[in-house]
Design a protein around this motif. Structure first.
Motif, PDB file in Angstrom:
ATOM      1  N   UNK A 136      39.354  51.422  40.720  1.00 44.54           N
ATOM      2  CA  UNK A 136      39.830  50.258  41.470  1.00 44.54           C
ATOM      3  C   UNK A 136      39.633  49.019  40.605  1.00 44.54           C
ATOM      4  N   UNK A 137      40.727  48.277  40.419  1.00 41.85           N
ATOM      5  CA  UNK A 137      40.668  47.067  39.601  1.00 41.85           C
ATOM      6  C   UNK A 137      41.070  45.824  40.388  1.00 41.85           C
ATOM      7  N   UNK A 138      41.375  45.990  41.674  1.00 45.63           N
ATOM      8  CA  UNK A 138      41.689  44.841  42.531  1.00 45.63           C
ATOM      9  C   UNK A 138      41.493  45.234  43.990  1.00 45.63           C
ATOM     10  N   UNK A 139      40.990  44.293  44.775  1.00 44.15           N
ATOM     11  CA  UNK A 139      40.888  44.451  46.226  1.00 44.15           C
ATOM     12  C   UNK A 139      41.435  43.174  46.839  1.00 44.15           C
ATOM     13  N   UNK A 140      42.256  43.339  47.875  1.00 45.01           N
ATOM     14  CA  UNK A 140      42.888  42.144  48.429  1.00 45.01           C
ATOM     15  C   UNK A 140      43.238  42.316  49.895  1.00 45.01           C
ATOM     16  N   UNK A 141      43.173  41.189  50.603  1.00 44.69           N
ATOM     17  CA  UNK A 141      43.782  41.086  51.914  1.00 44.69           C
ATOM     18  C   UNK A 141      45.235  40.698  51.682  1.00 44.69           C
ATOM     19  N   UNK A 142      46.136  41.285  52.442  1.00 50.40           N
ATOM     20  CA  UNK A 142      47.525  40.831  52.459  1.00 50.40           C
ATOM     21  C   UNK A 142      47.692  40.118  53.796  1.00 50.40           C
ATOM     22  N   UNK A 143      47.714  38.823  53.745  1.00 53.25           N
ATOM     23  CA  UNK A 143      47.854  38.011  54.953  1.00 53.25           C
ATOM     24  C   UNK A 143      49.322  38.033  55.342  1.00 53.25           C
ATOM     25  N   UNK A 159      39.968  40.563  41.518  1.00 57.53           N
ATOM     26  CA  UNK A 159      40.492  41.578  40.612  1.00 57.53           C
ATOM     27  C   UNK A 159      39.760  41.522  39.278  1.00 57.53           C
ATOM     28  N   UNK A 160      39.965  42.584  38.515  1.00 60.39           N
ATOM     29  CA  UNK A 160      39.342  42.663  37.194  1.00 60.39           C
ATOM     30  C   UNK A 160      39.983  41.666  36.232  1.00 60.39           C
ATOM     31  N   UNK A 173      47.513  41.111  40.793  1.00 65.50           N
ATOM     32  CA  UNK A 173      48.256  40.708  41.981  1.00 65.50           C
ATOM     33  C   UNK A 173      48.304  39.178  41.993  1.00 65.50           C
ATOM     34  N   UNK A 174      49.472  38.588  42.209  1.00 67.49           N
ATOM     35  CA  UNK A 174      49.544  37.120  42.234  1.00 67.49           C
ATOM     36  C   UNK A 174      48.577  36.503  43.245  1.00 67.49           C
ATOM     37  N   UNK A 175      47.946  35.418  42.847  1.00 68.33           N
ATOM     38  CA  UNK A 175      47.019  34.638  43.676  1.00 68.33           C
ATOM     39  C   UNK A 175      45.694  35.344  43.953  1.00 68.33           C
ATOM     40  N   UNK A 176      45.513  36.543  43.428  1.00 70.59           N
ATOM     41  CA  UNK A 176      44.224  37.215  43.574  1.00 70.59           C
ATOM     42  C   UNK A 176      43.385  36.806  42.379  1.00 70.59           C
ATOM     43  N   UNK A 177      42.277  36.138  42.657  1.00 71.22           N
ATOM     44  CA  UNK A 177      41.488  35.559  41.581  1.00 71.22           C
ATOM     45  C   UNK A 177      40.739  36.610  40.782  1.00 71.22           C
ATOM     46  N   UNK A 178      40.635  36.343  39.516  1.00 71.94           N
ATOM     47  CA  UNK A 178      39.853  37.195  38.639  1.00 71.94           C
ATOM     48  C   UNK A 178      38.386  37.005  38.995  1.00 71.94           C
ATOM     49  N   UNK A 179      37.692  38.107  39.211  1.00 73.87           N
ATOM     50  CA  UNK A 179      36.258  38.034  39.499  1.00 73.87           C
ATOM     51  C   UNK A 179      35.535  37.534  38.256  1.00 73.87           C
ATOM     52  N   UNK A 180      34.483  36.765  38.459  1.00 74.92           N
ATOM     53  CA  UNK A 180      33.717  36.259  37.315  1.00 74.92           C
ATOM     54  C   UNK A 180      33.239  37.413  36.439  1.00 74.92           C
ATOM     55  N   UNK A 181      32.814  38.491  37.065  1.00 74.60           N
ATOM     56  CA  UNK A 181      32.339  39.676  36.347  1.00 74.60           C
ATOM     57  C   UNK A 181      32.622  40.892  37.226  1.00 74.60           C
ATOM     58  N   UNK A 182      33.700  41.615  36.928  1.00 74.65           N
ATOM     59  CA  UNK A 182      34.170  42.702  37.788  1.00 74.65           C
ATOM     60  C   UNK A 182      33.149  43.831  37.925  1.00 74.65           C
ATOM     61  N   UNK A 183      32.663  44.380  36.830  1.00 71.90           N
ATOM     62  CA  UNK A 183      31.735  45.514  36.915  1.00 71.90           C
ATOM     63  C   UNK A 183      30.438  45.133  37.627  1.00 71.90           C
TER      64      UNK A 183
END
Length: 168
Positions: free
Chosen positions: A75-82, A94-95, A100-110
């Motif tokens: 899994x490299x992204x988790x999102x709500x679809x409003x 996301x990683x 995915x557009x507008x899904x922010x990159x996590x500061x540190x995914x792992x």
């Protein structure tokens, strides 16, 4: 407009396990991403939603975090679809910023994934061990919706703390 993806599953039932506890779950949607990995998407039509509600300690809405750390897929992204009239968008982590557009990159995914896994295991272990300490996450804000006041001693705990502060 999203980078290429394919839908891997919709409304898929899965069993999740944490600390020896098993949960039945249904993942709204999982996409295979052309940028690598998979995205877990949960549809939301109402309410105030924010990915910060997944953050430890004691996440307010751990559902997507649990799905992510229990998945056999990478899994490299988790999102709500409003999905509301006039307000359709993705919100999540996301990683990378291309998933995915507008899904922010996590500061540190792992480290985020590890924190979610550790929190799930810790909470599961506490629950399985029968721990039931009086420890509302948001003090009396939590208690407003409980309905177990006759069994709980939170008010005694708060009154004792108030008395101690008064004496000081």
């Amino acid at each position: 407009a999203r980078p290429a993806f394919s839908i891997l599953s919709v409304e898929e039932k899965r069993n999740l396990e944490f600390a020896g506890l098993e949960f039945a779950a249904r993942i709204d949607r999982m996409d295979r991403l052309s940028t690598g990995g998979h995205a877990i998407i949960d549809y939301k039509t109402g309410g105030s939603i924010t990915p910060r509600r997944w953050d430890p300690p004691r996440p307010d809405e751990p559902q997507l975090a649990l799905y992510a750390v229990a998945a056999k897929e990478e899994v490299t992204a988790v999102a709500f679809a409003k999905v509301r009239p006039g307000e359709m968008r993705f919100m999540g982590y996301s990683r990378d910023d291309k998933a995915i557009p507008k899904v922010q990159k996590a500061k540190a995914w792992q480290p985020l994934m590890r924190a979610w896994k550790e929190e799930a295991e810790s909470l599961g272990k506490s629950f399985a061990g029968g721990e039931a300490g009086v420890d509302p996450k948001k003090d009396l804000m939590t208690c407003r919706y409980c309905g177990l006041e006759t069994l709980c001693r939170v008010y005694e705990k708060i009154n004792v703390l108030a008395e101690e502060e008064f004496e000081e």
